[in-house]
Design an enzyme around this catalytic site. Structure first.
Site, short mmCIF file in Angstrom:
data_model
loop_
_atom_site.label_atom_id
_atom_site.label_comp_id
_atom_site.label_asym_id
_atom_site.label_seq_id
_atom_site.Cartn_x
_atom_site.Cartn_y
_atom_site.Cartn_z
N HIS A 97 43.10 74.68 13.71
CA HIS A 97 42.27 74.31 12.54
C HIS A 97 40.79 74.23 12.90
CE1 HIS A 97 45.33 73.86 9.54
NE2 HIS A 97 46.04 73.09 10.32
N ASP A 153 47.03 70.03 15.86
CA ASP A 153 48.20 70.45 15.06
C ASP A 153 48.09 71.94 14.75
OD1 ASP A 153 45.92 69.72 13.50
OD2 ASP A 153 47.11 69.87 11.67
N GLU A 154 49.23 72.53 14.44
CA GLU A 154 49.31 73.91 13.93
C GLU A 154 48.40 74.88 14.68
OE1 GLU A 154 50.73 72.86 9.42
OE2 GLU A 154 48.57 72.99 9.71
N VAL A 155 48.62 74.96 15.99
CA VAL A 155 47.81 75.86 16.83
C VAL A 155 48.41 77.26 16.73
CG1 VAL A 155 46.76 76.19 19.11
CG2 VAL A 155 47.33 73.89 18.34
#
Length: 458
Positions: A97, A153-155
């Site tokens: 992100h 998060d959400e790499v």
């Protein structure tokens, strides 16, 4: 009763309201109105996800959004938080992100994959220097912060860059190891410069990592994971098992994260309270069934965009009734008739609807006018344009209402957020209506004629 007395029945000592400032960030004047309400409802902290609203300086100045808060405004926000006994935890994304950073040409060479600006390349020394500089500037304006959330998060696409592919070809190297090494480097950077500040991380990248690998990485001694799940049907037993796994790996404290808005659809305009109530009540059940005394607190997330390039979801004032229901339920151990009456009292709502959308004209809380008008737009604008019952009066009525909403939004949000919301939710239908009225006039032989509102579109 003070919040600390009230929270006797809550398993969550800390109850943080998350403000996602990467879309429709509220003006400081509006925060001054809602912070007392947050406190009254049972919150005792804030997770501030500044993204591009932070007044980055020097070589990072390019990260600032057009209406980024100034340093005095950040100090005012922290002052208002302190007045209302809300402990502030800043959040700085340091891995995934990272769109608001890596979208800039000057920093694009630090992307993991050249095409996508969301993930930072963990192999570049300059990458750690960049997030280090961001952290330093944020911490400078948050002296004494007990925690700093470093995201992670959400790499997406991790391991798909050139350098990562070469690295992964070496023996024993895995994506999990790559992820943990960057997390560890960021956490060590924070702790070396701010020994009294504990880094928090979102837990999704850790969930699938084998226990022995996680335990041996050194990460459990450095960070506190925030277990997030915003669904209305949590796997309560699965969450308890995950907490046990983290405990065995050496993590001393964990946090939970629920949602009060921004988790049920990327372009959701009205908040489905029942979904969020169920989500938060299930986190109470997780807390009751997981290892005792590990949970430090809960973050009630309020997402404003799914990512930097996504559209706006529910505005903060629209989500306030949901926040009130969720906070009070966490505080009192569930949503009883008594809790419902308390929420109605706090919000100035005569009859709170949990299953249906809020009734129009509801409430006397800060921003309740925006909720009422947004509800009206959401429920009736498109349908009334589709039916087109009364041509000219319909146009006049909707033009007036949208102007009223625009004025209300300007009180709370900066002009670009107002523009974006209206473009997404109101203007296209109004323009269709205006064009149709024009066509009908011309077809009836009346000629173009003056529009009911000259000048700019509302």
């Amino acid at each position: 009763m003070t919040n600390s007395e009230m929270s006797g029945s809550s398993p969550f000592k800390m109850r943080l309201v998350h403000l996602d400032l990467k879309g429709a960030p509220p003006k400081v004047s509006y925060l001054s109105e809602v912070f007392p309400l947050f406190h009254a409802l049972g919150a005792n902290g804030l997770l501030l996800e500044y993204e591009d609203m932070f007044p980055y300086e020097g070589h990072l100045r390019l990260l600032r959004a057009k209406h980024a808060y100034s340093p005095p405004e950040i100090k005012e926000i922290l002052h208002l938080a302190a007045l209302n006994e809300l402990e502030v935890i800043p959040l700085v994304q340091t891995f995934g992100h990272m769109e608001f950073v890596l979208k800039h040409e000057a920093l694009a060479h630090l992307r993991e994959v050249a095409l996508f600006p969301n993930t930072l390349n963990p192999h570049e020394a300059e990458s750690l220097a960049l997030v280090g500089a961001m952290i330093s500037q944020v911490m400078e304006l948050h002296p004494g912060a007990r925690w700093l959330h470093v995201g992670c998060d959400e790499v997406y696409y991790l391991g798909e860059g050139e350098a990562s592919r070469r690295w992964l070809r070496q023996e024993h190297n895995t994506k999990a190891r790559l992820c943990l090494s960057h997390m560890k480097a960021v956490a060590c950077h924070v702790l070396a410069r701010h020994p009294a500040t504990t880094p928090l991380v979102w837990d999704d990248m850790l969930r699938a990592i084998p226990e022995d690998q996680l335990a041996a990485s050194g990460v459990p001694q450095l960070v506190e994971p925030v277990l997030w799940d915003y669904g209305a049907d949590l796997d309560i037993h699965g969450k308890a098992l995950l907490m046990e796994k983290y405990r065995r790996c050496g993590f001393l404290r964990l946090w939970a994260a629920s949602a009060f808005k921004g988790a049920t659809g990327a372009s959701q305009a009205l908040t489905p309270i029942e979904h969020h109530l169920r989500n938060n009540v299930q986190w109470l059940q997780v807390a009751a069934s997981g290892p005792a005394d590990m949970l430090q607190g809960i973050v009630l997330t309020g997402w404003q965009r799914y990512d930097h390039f996504s559209v706006l979801c529910e505005l903060l004032p629209v989500g306030i009734p949901s926040l009130a229901v969720c906070l009070q339920s966490l505080l009192h151990g569930g949503f009883t008739e008594d809790v419902k009456a308390r929420v109605e009292n706090f919000l100035g709502i005569s009859s709170l609807e949990i299953t249906d959308l809020m009734s129009e004209g509801a409430g006397s809380f800060p921003g309740s006018d925006i909720l009422a008008l947004v509800t009206h737009v959401g429920l009736h604008l498109r349908s009334s344009v589709d039916t087109l019952l009364e041509r000219d009066s319909l146009l006049a009525r909707w033009s007036t209402l949208v102007q009223e909403l625009e004025a209300a939004l300007h009180r709370v949000f900066y002009p670009d957020a107002v523009e974006e919301w209206l473009e997404e939710n109101a203007r296209p239908s109004l323009q269709r209506l205006r064009a149709l009225v024009q066509d009908l006039r011309e077809a009836a032989g009346a000629g173009p004629g003056p529009s009911p509102h000259s000048g700019q579109d509302p």
